[in-house]
Structures are given as C-alpha cells and as structure tokens.
Write a protein that holds these residues in place. Structure first.
Motif, short mmCIF file in Angstrom:
data_model
loop_
_atom_site.label_atom_id
_atom_site.label_comp_id
_atom_site.label_asym_id
_atom_site.label_seq_id
_atom_site.Cartn_x
_atom_site.Cartn_y
_atom_site.Cartn_z
N LEU A 1 -6.15 5.95 -6.44
CA LEU A 1 -6.80 5.13 -5.41
C LEU A 1 -5.82 4.15 -4.77
CD1 LEU A 1 -10.20 4.42 -7.14
CD2 LEU A 1 -9.77 5.90 -5.20
N TYR A 2 -4.70 3.90 -5.43
CA TYR A 2 -3.70 3.01 -4.86
C TYR A 2 -3.23 3.51 -3.49
CZ TYR A 2 0.82 0.62 -4.43
OH TYR A 2 1.88 -0.11 -3.98
N GLY A 3 -3.01 4.81 -3.38
CA GLY A 3 -2.62 5.38 -2.08
C GLY A 3 -3.72 5.29 -1.05
N GLN A 4 -4.97 5.47 -1.46
CA GLN A 4 -6.09 5.35 -0.52
C GLN A 4 -6.21 3.93 0.02
OE1 GLN A 4 -8.04 7.77 0.60
NE2 GLN A 4 -7.19 9.39 -0.69
N MET A 5 -6.01 2.95 -0.83
CA MET A 5 -6.11 1.56 -0.39
C MET A 5 -4.97 1.20 0.56
SD MET A 5 -7.32 -0.13 -4.00
CE MET A 5 -7.66 -1.76 -3.34
N LEU A 6 -3.78 1.72 0.28
CA LEU A 6 -2.66 1.48 1.20
C LEU A 6 -2.92 2.16 2.56
CD1 LEU A 6 0.52 1.79 -1.04
CD2 LEU A 6 -0.68 -0.27 -0.28
N ALA A 7 -3.58 3.32 2.55
CA ALA A 7 -3.92 3.99 3.81
C ALA A 7 -4.92 3.15 4.60
CB ALA A 7 -4.49 5.38 3.52
N SER A 8 -5.90 2.56 3.93
CA SER A 8 -6.86 1.69 4.63
C SER A 8 -6.16 0.45 5.17
CB SER A 8 -7.99 1.30 3.68
OG SER A 8 -8.76 2.42 3.30
N ILE B 1 -15.22 -0.37 9.57
CA ILE B 1 -15.23 0.75 8.62
C ILE B 1 -14.16 0.57 7.55
CG2 ILE B 1 -14.80 3.22 8.40
CD1 ILE B 1 -16.04 3.56 11.19
N GLN B 2 -12.95 0.22 7.96
CA GLN B 2 -11.87 0.06 6.99
C GLN B 2 -12.09 -1.14 6.09
OE1 GLN B 2 -9.78 2.35 6.39
NE2 GLN B 2 -10.29 3.61 8.18
N TYR C 1 -1.87 -8.31 -3.24
CA TYR C 1 -2.93 -8.23 -4.24
C TYR C 1 -3.11 -6.80 -4.75
CZ TYR C 1 -7.58 -7.56 -6.08
OH TYR C 1 -8.63 -7.17 -6.86
N ILE C 2 -3.11 -5.84 -3.82
CA ILE C 2 -3.27 -4.44 -4.22
C ILE C 2 -2.10 -4.00 -5.10
CG2 ILE C 2 -3.42 -2.08 -3.35
CD1 ILE C 2 -4.76 -3.20 -0.84
N GLU C 3 -0.91 -4.43 -4.76
CA GLU C 3 0.26 -4.09 -5.56
C GLU C 3 0.15 -4.70 -6.95
OE1 GLU C 3 3.85 -2.42 -6.62
OE2 GLU C 3 2.64 -2.06 -4.81
N GLY C 4 -0.33 -5.95 -7.04
CA GLY C 4 -0.48 -6.59 -8.34
C GLY C 4 -1.52 -5.90 -9.20
N ARG D 1 -15.04 -2.17 5.07
CA ARG D 1 -16.02 -1.71 4.07
C ARG D 1 -15.34 -0.83 3.03
NH1 ARG D 1 -20.51 0.17 8.56
NH2 ARG D 1 -21.38 -1.91 9.03
N ASN D 2 -14.45 0.06 3.47
CA ASN D 2 -13.76 0.94 2.53
C ASN D 2 -12.92 0.14 1.53
OD1 ASN D 2 -14.76 3.37 3.52
ND2 ASN D 2 -13.08 3.66 4.96
N LEU D 3 -12.13 -0.79 2.05
CA LEU D 3 -11.26 -1.56 1.16
C LEU D 3 -12.08 -2.44 0.21
CD1 LEU D 3 -8.10 -2.77 3.12
CD2 LEU D 3 -8.20 -1.67 0.90
N ALA D 4 -13.16 -3.05 0.74
CA ALA D 4 -14.00 -3.87 -0.13
C ALA D 4 -14.63 -3.03 -1.23
CB ALA D 4 -15.08 -4.56 0.71
N ARG D 5 -15.06 -1.83 -0.90
CA ARG D 5 -15.65 -0.94 -1.91
C ARG D 5 -14.60 -0.51 -2.94
NH1 ARG D 5 -15.92 4.44 -1.64
NH2 ARG D 5 -15.37 4.39 0.58
N TYR D 6 -13.40 -0.20 -2.46
CA TYR D 6 -12.33 0.15 -3.40
C TYR D 6 -12.06 -0.99 -4.37
CZ TYR D 6 -11.15 4.23 -0.51
OH TYR D 6 -11.19 5.42 0.16
#
Length: 482
Positions: free
Chosen positions: A298-305, A158-159, A284-287, A161-166
């Motif tokens: 969405l940065y916070g959502q991706m860090l949560a995932s 599940i996570q 990568y997310i930070e960059g 899929r979430n991160l890939a979609r983000y």
C-alpha cells in the motif's frame, strides 16, 4: 442520561470558554472563528474538536451577502429563473447600459431634429455574424476553464478520500503506548489532507499566507515559508471607501484592485504552502513505512495518490495562470462595443424613437454574454458564479471526519453480524445460519440466486427479499427449499 451527564464535565474541560459580545450582552460561548471575506465559519465545540466551516445562514439584504461570494450549493430559490438576481451580471451592466442609453438617445435626437444619422441595415447583418462568432468563442473558452477547474477539484476530493482511507484503515496502530502515538499520527496525516485543500484554495485566490482562520490551526505546527513570512500588518483590514465598494459591485475597472497585490507586497518569500504540506504528508507516509505500521504494497498506492494531488495542484495553476490571450480579450471587447454603439445608426431608419429601447435591449443581451465570459474565466475567485471552493473544503472536512469518527473496522466485526444477510434477496437468513450449513448448500443457493434474478428481470419486477407468499409462488423448487 446518567452516563451522558457524567461525561459532560470532562468534555467541557477540554476547551475553555471564551467571552463573545453579542450586541450589548456578554455571553460565555465556545470560541467562534469567522473567515474574513467569506460566509463560512469555523467553530470550536465544547468537546475540543474543531468544527469545519459550517455555512452561514444569514438572510440579510446586505450587498456583501447578495452580490459577492460564490453561491451556496444548499440554497434554493422558488423564484422563476428570469426573476433571480443572485448570480446575475445585471449589477455590472448598469453603467454600460446607461452609457448605451445616453448614446442611443443622442443619436436619435440628432437624427430626429437635425440630420438623419442612419446607415443601411446590411451592416447590422454583417457585423452581427462577426459578433456572434466572437461571443461564441469567448463563452466556450470561459466555460471550458470553469469545467476544468471543477474537474480538478473533484480529483482532489477523490484522492483525499483515498489517502484518508489508506491512512485510517491500513496504517496499523501498534501495541502499548506507541499505539496512541500512531493514532495521533494518523489524525495528523489526515488533517494535512484538509490543510492541503484549504491552502490550495487560498493560493488560487492569491492569498499565500497561513494566518487565515480556517487554516492557521492546521499548519501552525509546520515550518513553512508562509508561516515565516507572516506580518502583523496583514491583520489590519484594508480600508475601502464607499465609492470603491460601489464601483466593485458595478464592475467598474478603475475601482477594482489588483488581486496579486498581496503577493507583490510580501517582504519575505512566501513559498508554496500546498506543496510544502505535501512534503510533510509524504514524510508521514515514509515514517509509517519505516516503522512497520504500513504494508509495503500500500506504500506505493499512497505515493501514487500523493502524486495525483501534486498533479491536481498543477492543473489548477494551469487554469489560473493561462487565461485567454490578452489580444483576444481586447479585440473581442472592441468588437462588441463597436457593434453596440453602431446599433442606433442602423435602427433609427425603421424604428425611429423605438431605437432607444431597442438599442438598450440588444446591448443587454450582447454585453451580458461578454460579461459572463469575463467572470467565468477565473473560476477560483470570489465572484458569485465562481466555484464554491469553501463548500468543497467543507465536504472534504466532513468526509475526513466521517472516516475518523470510528476505529478502523475489523473484518470479523461486520461479517459475523446477525444482520448480515449474505444471500439477500434469495434468503433473509443471517451469516450464522448459513455458517452452520455445508459449502455445497451455499454454492447451490448461489446458483438458485441466478435463476431467481433472471426471472425477476424478465418479468420487469425488482428482486426483493423472500418471505412473501407471492415471491415464493414464482420461485422454482430449488429456491423454495433454501
């Protein structure tokens, strides 16, 4: 057809062909990588894209295919359940049942020819109650670990899929040549999600390196301890004698190797590859956040995932490294064996020679339950009844490929489509038809939709698209005017 033919030479030039010997013939085929120790393969397609570990479809009678490796989810057997052998613990029970049969035969012969070795059957009742409690406790704890392992992996799916979609949808691709780098960067981040799942699978099976065929191409560009600790000697297959192989199939403890021996033989620190991959994914997310291609919300959502993936890894390690305390395992094993070997003394009086098959039948039931508990205690291994982690990784790979197979959809691409029936089943008119009407008409139609759905539900029917005479006859006037 002409366009496809023109495109094929360019596609074939991306990945060079490799020569693979098949029998006595030499054929030119794309590169094929086979993961040792499993029934999964990974292929390099002519277009240069990596094919993800498609399950093998061999139908052989090799013991490696039948009694080893987790069961494939797609396999289907038409045999009745009691006749199936694949997944059964019968091979591991052959030696114990032979010992029990020999023991019961000895006690029966001594009792028949020399001196009756029998006790009152009250002991059978008392000990049977204790054995039942022990086996119930053993089975429930083992299945709880199995269920926890499956729960951890569905969280990972599940996570992922979430991160890939983000990443694919919400990380923007900037204009110009930089946009190409953004696209390749998004693919790199999504590939690291798959690398995390595969590396976690290997870690849970005490395979700490990164040279495995399903993982090497995904993490070869990363500076990790697992890559640095690689030793060419790891590529030399371990020699297994036929006696040791048979002993492993029969579940003889003396023939089984220590699953942690690879970790013990490591000459350099092997680190924690899944955790290191998460570090790179976080970078990568930070960059993406710093260069402005990612929405800060969405940065916070991706860090949560990302944190959820870390929790999943910790939960898997908890299941793996906290088995039932050894004292319980030893005592339950002793209780089971004591009960089984006391059975001939209690059964000889009423059964005589039937004591031998009666003892074997009882031992089959009792030892079978105990062995299943032992097998389920580690749900991440390569036993037939373990979780099919290879197929779970295949599902993640397929999901990621599905997400990245098309550009991130724009809102106007699908809302204004001529097949977008926005008020179905009330109306089959398209988005453009309703867009030409007033807002009051649209809201009036939405109210009518509630009435129609309520009538359909009260009649026990299923609401379908309007347009048939029967549906029009049952609608109120407001709905027919739509």
């Amino acid at each position: 057809m002409g366009d496809e033919g023109a495109a094929m030479p360019a596609m074939e030039s991306i990945a060079p062909a490799h020569h693979v010997d098949v029998g006595r013939e030499s054929k030119t085929t794309p590169e094929v990588k086979v993961k040792s120790g499993s029934n999964q393969t990974g292929t390099e397609t002519p277009s240069g894209f990596r094919g993800h570990m498609t399950p093998s479809r061999r139908h052989s009678l090799d013991l490696d295919d039948y009694f080893a490796g987790p069961m494939e989810l797609g396999r289907h057997s038409k045999l009745p359940m009691f006749m199936r052998m694949h997944g059964s613990v019968v091979p591991q029970m052959i030696v114990p049942l032979l010992c029990v049969g020999a023991w019961s035969t000895l006690i029966t012969c001594i009792s028949f020819y020399f001196y009756e070795l029998k006790v009152n059957t009250v002991l059978l009742t008392v000990l049977g109650f204790v054995v039942g409690l022990a086996l119930s406790f053993r089975s429930s704890t083992a299945y709880e670990r199995y269920s926890d392992g499956r729960r951890c992996w569905i969280t990972l799916v599940i996570q992922s899929r979430n991160l890939a979609r983000y990443i694919w949808t919400h990380v923007q691709e900037r204009e110009g040549e930089v946009g190409k780098e953004d696209l390749l960067g998004k693919l790199t981040g999504i590939n690291m999600l798959l690398a995390f799942a595969i590396s976690l699978k290997h870690k849970l099976r005490f395979e700490p390196y990164a040279h495995y065929d399903d993982l090497a191409d995904l993490v070869g560009h990363l500076d990790t301890y697992a890559n640095a600790a690689f030793d060419p000697e790891l590529l030399v297959p371990e020699k297994v004698t036929p006696w040791k192989r048979i002993g492993c199939y029969l579940g003889i403890p003396f023939a089984e190797s220590n699953p942690r021996k690879i970790l013990k033989r490591a000459k350099k620190p092997v680190g924690n590859l899944p955790l290191e991959i998460l570090n790179y994914l976080g970078a990568y997310i930070e960059g993406a956040n710093r260069n402005g291609s990612l929405n800060p919300v969405l940065y916070g959502q991706m860090l949560a995932s990302l944190a959820a993936l870390t929790d999943t890894m910790g939960n898997c390690e908890r299941v793996l490294t906290t088995p039932l305390p050894i004292g319980y395992n030893i005592l339950i094993s002793q209780i089971v064996l004591l009960y089984v070997y006391l059975l001939p003394f209690q059964l000889y009086g009423p059964l005589k020679w039937i004591t031998i098959p009666g003892t074997i039948a009882a031992a089959y039931i009792i030892l079978g339950l105990a062995l299943i508990g032992d097998e389920l205690e580690d749900p991440f291994g390569n036993d037939v009844n373990d979780l099919p982690l290879d197929q779970y990784c295949q599902e993640i790979a397929l999901d990621l490929d599905t997400i990245t197979s098309r550009p991130a959809p724009a809102f106007t691409e699908f809302t204004g489509h001529h097949d977008n029936k926005v008020l179905w089943p009330l109306s089959t008119s398209s988005f453009h038809d309703w867009n030409s009407r007033s807002v009051a008409d649209i809201r009036s139609a939405l109210k009518s939709k509630i009435v129609i759905n309520r009538v359909s539900t009260s009649d026990g029917g299923v609401s379908t698209a309007v347009g048939t005479q029967s549906s029009k006859a049952s609608k109120p006037r407001s709905a027919q005017s739509v």
